[in-house]
Design a protein around this motif. Structure first.
Motif, PDB file in Angstrom:
ATOM      1  N   LEU A  58      18.193  48.742  43.596  1.00 50.00           N
ATOM      2  CA  LEU A  58      17.960  50.037  42.956  1.00 50.00           C
ATOM      3  C   LEU A  58      18.854  50.205  41.733  1.00 50.00           C
ATOM      4  N   LEU A  59      20.085  49.719  41.832  1.00 48.63           N
ATOM      5  CA  LEU A  59      21.040  49.886  40.742  1.00 48.63           C
ATOM      6  C   LEU A  59      20.909  48.776  39.694  1.00 48.63           C
ATOM      7  N   VAL A  60      20.793  47.541  40.169  1.00 46.29           N
ATOM      8  CA  VAL A  60      20.912  46.390  39.268  1.00 46.29           C
ATOM      9  C   VAL A  60      19.658  46.156  38.440  1.00 46.29           C
ATOM     10  N   GLN A  61      18.476  46.210  39.058  1.00 45.56           N
ATOM     11  CA  GLN A  61      17.274  45.797  38.331  1.00 45.56           C
ATOM     12  C   GLN A  61      16.945  46.672  37.125  1.00 45.56           C
ATOM     13  N   PRO A  62      16.988  48.024  37.235  1.00 42.48           N
ATOM     14  CA  PRO A  62      16.715  48.805  36.013  1.00 42.48           C
ATOM     15  C   PRO A  62      17.745  48.546  34.918  1.00 42.48           C
ATOM     16  N   ILE A  63      19.024  48.351  35.304  1.00 38.84           N
ATOM     17  CA  ILE A  63      20.066  48.097  34.311  1.00 38.84           C
ATOM     18  C   ILE A  63      19.838  46.761  33.632  1.00 38.84           C
ATOM     19  N   LEU A  84      21.288  32.850  33.901  1.00 38.13           N
ATOM     20  CA  LEU A  84      22.480  32.032  34.077  1.00 38.13           C
ATOM     21  C   LEU A  84      23.578  32.780  34.831  1.00 38.13           C
ATOM     22  N   ILE A  85      23.844  34.012  34.427  1.00 35.29           N
ATOM     23  CA  ILE A  85      24.891  34.797  35.092  1.00 35.29           C
ATOM     24  C   ILE A  85      24.558  34.993  36.570  1.00 35.29           C
ATOM     25  N   GLY A  86      23.312  35.376  36.851  1.00 31.73           N
ATOM     26  CA  GLY A  86      22.901  35.606  38.231  1.00 31.73           C
ATOM     27  C   GLY A  86      22.968  34.341  39.067  1.00 31.73           C
ATOM     28  N   ALA A  87      22.606  33.201  38.474  1.00 34.74           N
ATOM     29  CA  ALA A  87      22.603  31.938  39.220  1.00 34.74           C
ATOM     30  C   ALA A  87      24.003  31.518  39.618  1.00 34.74           C
ATOM     31  N   VAL A  88      24.941  31.636  38.706  1.00 38.98           N
ATOM     32  CA  VAL A  88      26.324  31.251  39.011  1.00 38.98           C
ATOM     33  C   VAL A  88      26.896  32.129  40.124  1.00 38.98           C
ATOM     34  N   LEU A  89      26.718  33.441  40.013  1.00 36.51           N
ATOM     35  CA  LEU A  89      27.246  34.358  41.024  1.00 36.51           C
ATOM     36  C   LEU A  89      26.564  34.152  42.376  1.00 36.51           C
ATOM     37  N   SER A  90      25.248  33.949  42.363  1.00 37.41           N
ATOM     38  CA  SER A  90      24.494  33.759  43.613  1.00 37.41           C
ATOM     39  C   SER A  90      24.925  32.489  44.334  1.00 37.41           C
ATOM     40  N   SER A  91      25.132  31.419  43.577  1.00 31.57           N
ATOM     41  CA  SER A  91      25.530  30.146  44.179  1.00 31.57           C
ATOM     42  C   SER A  91      26.879  30.272  44.878  1.00 31.57           C
ATOM     43  N   ASP A 114      23.032  39.882  47.075  1.00 28.53           N
ATOM     44  CA  ASP A 114      21.795  40.523  46.638  1.00 28.53           C
ATOM     45  C   ASP A 114      21.888  41.012  45.200  1.00 28.53           C
ATOM     46  N   ALA A 115      23.044  41.536  44.822  1.00 27.20           N
ATOM     47  CA  ALA A 115      23.213  41.960  43.424  1.00 27.20           C
ATOM     48  C   ALA A 115      23.061  40.777  42.482  1.00 27.20           C
ATOM     49  N   SER A 116      23.635  39.630  42.857  1.00 28.58           N
ATOM     50  CA  SER A 116      23.581  38.439  42.005  1.00 28.58           C
ATOM     51  C   SER A 116      22.154  37.911  41.877  1.00 28.58           C
ATOM     52  N   ILE A 117      21.427  37.881  42.997  1.00 22.44           N
ATOM     53  CA  ILE A 117      20.037  37.412  42.955  1.00 22.44           C
ATOM     54  C   ILE A 117      19.204  38.336  42.076  1.00 22.44           C
ATOM     55  N   ASN A 118      19.448  39.642  42.178  1.00 22.12           N
ATOM     56  CA  ASN A 118      18.679  40.604  41.381  1.00 22.12           C
ATOM     57  C   ASN A 118      18.918  40.446  39.889  1.00 22.12           C
ATOM     58  N   ILE A 119      20.136  40.031  39.510  1.00 25.57           N
ATOM     59  CA  ILE A 119      20.423  39.808  38.088  1.00 25.57           C
ATOM     60  C   ILE A 119      19.513  38.723  37.530  1.00 25.57           C
ATOM     61  N   SER A 120      19.252  37.685  38.320  1.00 29.78           N
ATOM     62  CA  SER A 120      18.365  36.607  37.872  1.00 29.78           C
ATOM     63  C   SER A 120      16.892  36.969  38.002  1.00 29.78           C
ATOM     64  N   MET A 121      16.537  37.692  39.070  1.00 23.61           N
ATOM     65  CA  MET A 121      15.124  37.841  39.404  1.00 23.61           C
ATOM     66  C   MET A 121      14.348  38.718  38.431  1.00 23.61           C
ATOM     67  N   GLU A 122      14.868  39.885  38.086  1.00 19.99           N
ATOM     68  CA  GLU A 122      14.104  40.820  37.261  1.00 19.99           C
ATOM     69  C   GLU A 122      13.708  40.219  35.916  1.00 19.99           C
ATOM     70  N   PRO A 123      14.622  39.523  35.199  1.00 17.69           N
ATOM     71  CA  PRO A 123      14.197  38.926  33.926  1.00 17.69           C
ATOM     72  C   PRO A 123      13.116  37.854  34.070  1.00 17.69           C
ATOM     73  N   PHE A 124      13.050  37.174  35.238  1.00 20.31           N
ATOM     74  CA  PHE A 124      11.982  36.195  35.445  1.00 20.31           C
ATOM     75  C   PHE A 124      10.617  36.874  35.460  1.00 20.31           C
ATOM     76  N   ARG A 125      10.532  38.061  36.064  1.00 21.58           N
ATOM     77  CA  ARG A 125       9.275  38.809  36.054  1.00 21.58           C
ATOM     78  C   ARG A 125       8.890  39.165  34.617  1.00 21.58           C
ATOM     79  N   ALA A 126       9.878  39.660  33.862  1.00 17.62           N
ATOM     80  CA  ALA A 126       9.597  40.072  32.489  1.00 17.62           C
ATOM     81  C   ALA A 126       9.234  38.887  31.603  1.00 17.62           C
ATOM     82  N   LEU A 127       9.806  37.704  31.894  1.00 18.66           N
ATOM     83  CA  LEU A 127       9.547  36.539  31.059  1.00 18.66           C
ATOM     84  C   LEU A 127       8.074  36.152  31.061  1.00 18.66           C
ATOM     85  N   VAL A 128       7.414  36.294  32.196  1.00 14.52           N
ATOM     86  CA  VAL A 128       5.977  35.983  32.272  1.00 14.52           C
ATOM     87  C   VAL A 128       5.202  36.861  31.297  1.00 14.52           C
TER      88      VAL A 128
END
Length: 458
Positions: A58-63, A84-91, A114-128
């Protein structure tokens, strides 16, 4: 700007990072409840422990969506810095989660993960939506779903695979087995590598007017105003899709948080042993606890493997749609409706299963709904919003994913399933009914450009 059509492999490369993201989500979804139970959580407490996942979304994806819309890096582009940021933190988080010494530590790591995964995930949706012409949107999201399905199946089977290599499922009281620790470490490694693959193989379109983009970017204090204004200007189709998303994600949050306690108890007859019921100073009772705990851990491996079937099923469903949408248009509305209702049937059938081998049929049906959830709503949404604000609207759309999960975590699941009885399996009945309601809500979608890309937006 006119966007060229991309080949299958170009779309595959730009979506490949989702393999790692799904490794993270599948390990989290399939095994966090097991970790919580190992560390002493009662199954009624588990949904609340899971509240970290929807709250961070709720917090991370809109930001992140807002920031990525306003980002342009000369080498990494718009979305890739966030990958990149999300991947490093998630790993890093994936490595440490199963080493948690106490329940509160595991719950805290879930927030970070979950915050780290969300940092990576939302931009992947937008990239399509950024990269593909409108005629390829369904195709792009379906390819993404295909990769997600592969990741779900492999990651869900990782603890079982690792245990087959000789890593133990047994562990002392309150300690996560080595098989789970190794699986999470592998997941972190795959997460980072797959995202790096997309970063190095995919380029992005620069802003059409870079000077105007930079000028807009320099405006201060607009984040809250922009978010609230665009929530108020949400297209009708987006609101209607939100209703469908609400019931869909209530169902899947119920599965992620409670499938392990429900199925280990109802199908495998191997519930997590409660330490308070054993006299741990008595050698015989301590041994009985260890035997019951090992049986629970092995049953949890099998539950995870069974859950992996929904990833495999969603992959097959996505593959079918990939071949079809590469040449033809589809009626997204009816595809999504039927898929959700099949998934609902899969959840309900769990109540009637006594043979663990039959679980796979339930998860095949659930995988069809999952494959549709990961593609059809986003394809419909991308045809209904301003392309310049795609990242922000994708982030706002995430509200319809996380709010039902928050409601479920704060007692929604326990209250509704409690009306049916005390058994943990009742939660799966609730998930099934919720998916069927979500399917019926597709009748709300009337915008023709959302149903198929060929006509003008609402």
């Amino acid at each position: 700007m006119e966007k060229r059509k991309l080949s299958f492999w170009e779309i595959w490369n730009m979506s490949f990072g989702f393999l790692g993201i799904q490794f993270g989500f599948a390990l989290q979804g399939g095994f966090m409840s097991r970790i919580f139970q190992t560390l002493g959580a009662n199954h009624d407490d588990i949904p609340l422990l899971w509240i970290a996942a929807p709250l961070t979304g709720l917090l991370v994806q809109p930001i992140v969506g807002y920031l990525s819309d306003r980002t342009w890096h000369s080498k990494l582009g718009r979305r890739r810095p966030y990958f990149l940021i999300g991947a490093v933190l998630s790993s890093i988080a994936l490595f440490f989660v199963p080493h948690s010494p106490a329940l509160w530590v595991a719950a805290g790591f879930l927030w970070v993960l979950d915050a780290s995964i969300n940092i990576s995930m939302e931009p992947f949706r937008a990239l399509v939506a950024d990269k593909l012409p409108e005629s390829q949107r369904s195709y792009g999201f379906v390819v993404q779903t295909l990769i997600i399905g592969i990741g779900t199946w492999v990651a869900s089977n990782l603890p079982w695979m690792v245990s087959q290599l000789g890593y133990s499922d047994a562990a002392p009281q309150g300690v996560v087995p080595m098989s789970v620790k190794v699986a999470f470490a592998i997941g972190g490694f795959v997460f980072l590598l797959s995202v790096l693959y997309t970063i190095f193989t995919t380029s992005e379109y620069p802003p059409e007017d870079l000077k105007a983009f930079q000028k807009e970017k320099e405006q201060k204090g607009r984040f809250i105003k922009d978010i609230t204004e665009n929530i108020g200007k949400m297209p009708k189709t987006m609101k209607r899709l939100g209703v469908i998303q609400f019931f869909s994600w209530f169902a899947f949050f119920t599965m992620w948080s409670l499938a392990n306690p429900a199925l280990t108890e109802h199908v495998f007859n191997a519930p997590a042993p409660v330490e308070a019921n054993f006299n741990m100073e008595n050698i015989t009772e301590k041994e009985a606890f260890n035997v019951a705990n090992t049986a629970f851990q092995k049953a949890s491996n099998l539950v995870g493997s069974a859950m992996g079937i929904y990833g495999l099923s969603s992959m097959a469903f996505a593959l079918l749609l990939t071949f079809y949408t590469s040449k033809r248009t589809i009626n997204r509305k009816y595809v999504h409706m039927v898929s959700l209702m099949l998934g609902g049937l899969g959840f309900i059938l769990m109540y009637f299963i006594n043979n663990p081998d039959h679980l796979k049929y339930c998860f095949v049906l659930i995988g069809i709904s999952w494959g549709s959830i990961l593609s059809m709503p986003y394809a419909m949404l991308s045809s209904s919003v301003d392309p310049k604000k795609m990242g922000m609207f994708m982030g706002i759309f995430n509200m319809f994913i996380v709010i039902p999960q928050i409601i479920a975590a704060l007692g929604g699941i326990n209250f509704i399933s409690g009306l049916l009885g005390e058994e943990a399996i009742n939660a799966m009945l609730v998930a099934g009914m919720s998916l069927i309601v979500a399917g019926l809500c597709n009748f709300l979608i009337i915008n023709k450009s959302a149903i198929s890309y060929q006509t003008q937006n609402e």
